[in-house]
Scaffold this active site. Structure first.
Site, PDB file in Angstrom:
ATOM      1  N   HIS A 120     -33.744  50.994 -58.344  1.00  0.00           N
ATOM      2  CA  HIS A 120     -32.282  50.895 -58.403  1.00  0.00           C
ATOM      3  C   HIS A 120     -31.862  49.780 -59.341  1.00  0.00           C
ATOM      4  CE1 HIS A 120     -32.275  53.169 -54.388  1.00  0.00           C
ATOM      5  NE2 HIS A 120     -32.027  53.990 -55.395  1.00  0.00           N
ATOM      6  N   GLU A 170     -30.579  46.163 -58.432  1.00  0.00           N
ATOM      7  CA  GLU A 170     -31.400  45.385 -57.501  1.00  0.00           C
ATOM      8  C   GLU A 170     -32.345  44.471 -58.287  1.00  0.00           C
ATOM      9  OE1 GLU A 170     -32.808  48.367 -54.692  1.00  0.00           O
ATOM     10  OE2 GLU A 170     -30.767  49.131 -54.447  1.00  0.00           O
ATOM     11  N   HIS A 189     -36.784  46.882 -52.913  1.00  0.00           N
ATOM     12  CA  HIS A 189     -35.335  47.129 -53.046  1.00  0.00           C
ATOM     13  C   HIS A 189     -34.571  45.919 -52.542  1.00  0.00           C
ATOM     14  CE1 HIS A 189     -35.221  51.582 -53.814  1.00  0.00           C
ATOM     15  NE2 HIS A 189     -36.487  51.438 -53.455  1.00  0.00           N
ATOM     16  N   GLU A 225     -36.687  45.936 -48.246  1.00  0.00           N
ATOM     17  CA  GLU A 225     -35.318  45.620 -48.667  1.00  0.00           C
ATOM     18  C   GLU A 225     -35.152  44.108 -48.560  1.00  0.00           C
ATOM     19  OE1 GLU A 225     -32.871  47.640 -49.707  1.00  0.00           O
ATOM     20  OE2 GLU A 225     -33.434  49.655 -49.033  1.00  0.00           O
TER      21      GLU A 225
HETATM   22  O1  0X9 Z   1     -31.276  54.333 -50.093  1.00  0.00           O
HETATM   23  C1  0X9 Z   1     -32.299  53.875 -50.617  1.00  0.00           C
HETATM   24  O2  0X9 Z   1     -32.886  54.430 -51.532  1.00  0.00           O
HETATM   25  C2  0X9 Z   1     -32.872  52.562 -50.100  1.00  0.00           C
HETATM   26  N1  0X9 Z   1     -31.832  51.624 -49.811  1.00  0.00           N
HETATM   27  S1  0X9 Z   1     -30.998  50.940 -51.065  1.00  0.00           S
HETATM   28  O3  0X9 Z   1     -29.890  50.193 -50.507  1.00  0.00           O
HETATM   29  N2  0X9 Z   1     -31.911  49.908 -51.818  1.00  0.00           N
HETATM   30  O4  0X9 Z   1     -30.599  51.976 -51.949  1.00  0.00           O
HETATM   31  C3  0X9 Z   1     -33.621  52.823 -48.809  1.00  0.00           C
HETATM   32  C4  0X9 Z   1     -34.767  53.754 -48.973  1.00  0.00           C
HETATM   33  C5  0X9 Z   1     -35.539  53.821 -47.722  1.00  0.00           C
HETATM   34  N3  0X9 Z   1     -36.523  54.804 -47.787  1.00  0.00           N
HETATM   35  C6  0X9 Z   1     -36.408  55.922 -47.056  1.00  0.00           C
HETATM   36  N4  0X9 Z   1     -35.404  56.058 -46.218  1.00  0.00           N
HETATM   37  N5  0X9 Z   1     -37.317  56.836 -47.203  1.00  0.00           N
HETATM   38 ZN    ZN Z   2     -32.583  50.333 -53.657  1.00  0.00          ZN
END
Ligand code: 0X9
Ligand code: ZN
Length: 323
Positions: A69, A72, A202, A275
């Protein structure tokens, strides 16, 4: 470029320079390569850290990826910190030496350099998340919804081009996820995946997450109760070291097409998302901690990363099993 208060972050040119400097300083500990190019043609550098990096040794391999991302940026610093620690520390720190001697460590500091550069190009912080690939109505695919396991299955991504979680027109439509996929696939040697464990970095929320993201179920196809227990046990042990909150990914929210689900389901790579700092934020500010926070927030993960590397040869050992 990064505005005032953020100049301690590395932009793409500075990241590249830092990687080149690492090669100059530690030619016998690292090998620098590119996984190929981003949509806009930027190289996606990968640094291998090993005690004999020119040779493919029979040692467990570990992968760290950062900056899927764009906004980030703290995660780029995390990957660069891992590189610095395991290279500069090798000669003087016996614990670091033991980890480097027993593993082959791959670090990809920016999976989404086009997005990261766009985020800072105007001298402001734009809050950009996706890559910069045009789609039928707008710009950008969310790389972390573009991976090819249960892609678009479950309401955990969007089919609308302007969405922040646009999954792309097909799995691996983004050049960036293709490049990382091809690299990981290339590490199957003699029918055996060499990469045993992976962390995708992240921001933000201070969480440690593990598969699956596409379903609320604790077990599902390809993920049995022992495996879920091992994911959770190591996740909780790492969280005890860095103060993050450990949970299955879907307990945060459902995501489909995420990197962790693909790594696990396709390759049985023990794949976590970390995260990073801060724990909470308002609007976009959680993505933009001042550069004065970098040193503290990357070092905070040292012991968790060391534990992770220690178990990387056989994560089930954390629940008393053998591999
Ligand atoms: O939404 C995402 O891709 C991640 N959070 S962010 O705020 N950095 O965008 C979380 C991804 C977690 N992974 C899974 N849920 N598989
Ligand atoms: Zn992310």
């Amino acid at each position: 470029d990064f505005p005032s208060g953020y100049t301690g972050y590395h932009n793409y040119a500075e990241m590249t320079a830092e990687l080149n400097q690492t090669v100059t300083d530690h030619p016998n500990l690292v090998r620098l390569s590119s996984l190929g190019n981003s949509y806009q043609g930027r190289a996606l550098p990968a640094l291998k850290i090993s005690n004999n990096p020119a040779v493919d040794q029979a040692k467990p391999e570990v992968l760290f990826t950062c900056n899927q991302h764009a906004r980030e940026h703290l995660t780029v610093e995390m990957c660069l910190h891992i590189i610095k620690r395991f290279t500069d520390g090798y000669a003087t720190n016996s614990a670091i030496k033991a980890l480097v001697d027993s593993r082959e460590i791959w670090v990809v500091p920016s999976v989404n350099p086009d997005g990261a550069e766009y985020d800072i190009a105007a001298g402001t912080l734009r809050g950009w998340r996706k890559n910069r690939q045009p789609n039928s109505t707008s710009t950008g695919t969310d790389p972390n919804r573009n991976w090819g396991y249960q892609w678009g299955c479950c309401g955990g991504s969007s089919g609308t081009g302007s969405s922040e979680t646009y999954r792309g027109p097909s799995a691996f439509s983004a050049p960036e996820t293709q490049r990382v996929r091809d690299f990981v696939n290339s590490r199957v040697v003699g029918g055996v995946q060499q990469i045993k464990a992976h962390i995708d970095w992240h921001t933000y929320s201070e969480l440690i997450l593990w598969p699956y993201g596409y379903t609320y179920n604790d077990t599902a196809t390809g993920l049995n109760a022992d495996q879920a227990n091992a994911f959770g046990t190591l996740g909780r042990q790492m969280a005890a070291l860095n103060g993050y909150t450990p949970q299955q990914s879907s307990d945060l929210y459902i995501t489909d097409g995420s990197v962790n689900d693909w790594m696990w389901a396709t390759h049985k790579i023990w794949s976590y998302t970390f995260e990073m700092y801060p724990k909470s934020g308002t609007g976009l500010n959680g993505f933009y901690p001042r550069d004065t926070q970098i040193a503290t927030q990357v070092a905070r993960n040292n012991t968790a990363v060391d534990l992770f590397l220690g178990y990387a040869d056989c994560v089930p050992r954390v629940i008393g099993q053998t591999c």
